[in-house]
Design an enzyme around this catalytic site. Structure first.
Site, PDB file in Angstrom:
ATOM      1  CD  GLU A 176      -2.734   1.356   2.459  1.00 23.84           C
ATOM      2  OE1 GLU A 176      -3.599   2.245   2.480  1.00 23.84           O
ATOM      3  OE2 GLU A 176      -2.541   0.580   3.406  1.00 23.84           O
ATOM      4  CE  LYS A 213      -6.595   0.146   1.757  1.00 21.51           C
ATOM      5  NZ  LYS A 213      -7.107  -0.260   3.074  1.00 21.51           N
TER       6      LYS A 213
END
Length: 295
Positions: A176, A213
């Protein structure tokens, strides 16, 4: 890694519930839920209250694998129980929801327009416990604020270096590198980020699988080539501070990008709601995020 859970994460319609608020973000999450800081006196009480909130969500009839295919947990949540079962076991066995674990220890100070992750000194032990607790994958967050090639490269290098250790432990890492939605160079950041991620993906072995993400991009379908990459199980989007409605509208413009929202899922829930009110509110939020994720 369970093959059935891998297939679910690859193929099922739905979104991932981000329920991984940690020490720094828990007071905000509780305040949004209607519990102010003067209602608890120490961290233990604070974490008890947030676990009650998460338990209320997870046990709700509105929390179902028909819409929610995965959930990201805070480390304390992994070690706590829901109705007599460890949280990940409850999610997997009672709800059919794939459990993930947040493993990062927060962000370092900003340098070169980015915030790298702080060191994760006990990662090996955490991954061992994650396996014992039947966790499928992990999540770790960095932040990009400026279109600085050196900084963005450092973020992606760090994410994939740690990601490979997670893969070696038999788990699937959610990588992420969040792009700040308020960055004046957001679109440029996303182009640089995509190129760096693509470079790392192309160097993975056939059986080295990751999830990504990412912030919902300024230009729709910017990340389509990452979604289609054979080493990527799924690409999910963070809400990044957008309201539920705004995040959902932006998400709809991106094919095969699904949500992994935190605040957008919980923003209208309140501790004082009756069970019917709470379940109805959660159902409406889950339904709207689901619809945006399957567009």
């Amino acid at each position: 890694m369970q093959q059935s859970q891998l297939e679910q994460m690859k193929n099922n319609n739905g979104f991932i519930a981000a329920m991984d608020q940690s020490g720094g973000s828990t007071p905000k999450a509780l305040a949004l839920y209607g519990i102010s800081e003067d209602e608890y006196t120490n961290n233990d009480e604070m974490f008890d209250l947030v676990h009650e909130m998460r338990t209320r969500m997870i046990t709700s009839p509105a929390f179902t694998s028909d819409q929610i295919i995965g959930a990201i947990l805070f480390e304390q949540t992994m070690d706590r129980e829901i109705e007599g079962m460890y949280s990940a076991d409850y999610l997997a066995e009672k709800k059919g929801v794939v459990p993930f674990l947040k493993v990062d220890k927060g962000l370092d100070e900003e340098a070169n327009g980015v915030q790298l992750m702080k060191p994760i000194p006990d990662l090996d032990k955490t991954l061992q416990r994650a396996n014992e607790r039947n966790i499928f994958g992990t999540k770790m967050r960095s932040v990009i604020k400026e279109a600085n090639p050196e900084g963005i490269k450092a973020v992606v290098d760090q994410q994939f270096d740690i990601g490979k250790k997670i893969i070696e432990a038999g788990l699937v890492p959610i990588i992420e590198p969040e792009v700040d939605i308020n960055s004046p160079e957001k679109e440029k950041c996303e182009e640089l980020l995509k190129a760096e991620i693509r470079s790392h993906l192309d160097n993975l072995g056939d059986d080295e699988l990751v999830m990504l993400k990412l912030t919902i991009p300024t230009v729709a379908d910017t990340y389509k080539e990452l979604i289609d990459h054979p080493n990527v199980v799924r690409v999910v989007a963070l809400s990044g501070g957008y309201s539920t409605d705004e995040a959902n509208e932006k998400l709809k413009d991106n094919q095969q990008l699904i949500a992994s929202f935190s605040r957008a899922l919980t923003q209208d829930l309140n501790v004082k709601q009756t069970e019917d009110e709470f379940n109805d509110t959660l159902q409406k939020a889950a339904e709207s995020i689901y619809r945006a994720s399957v567009t």
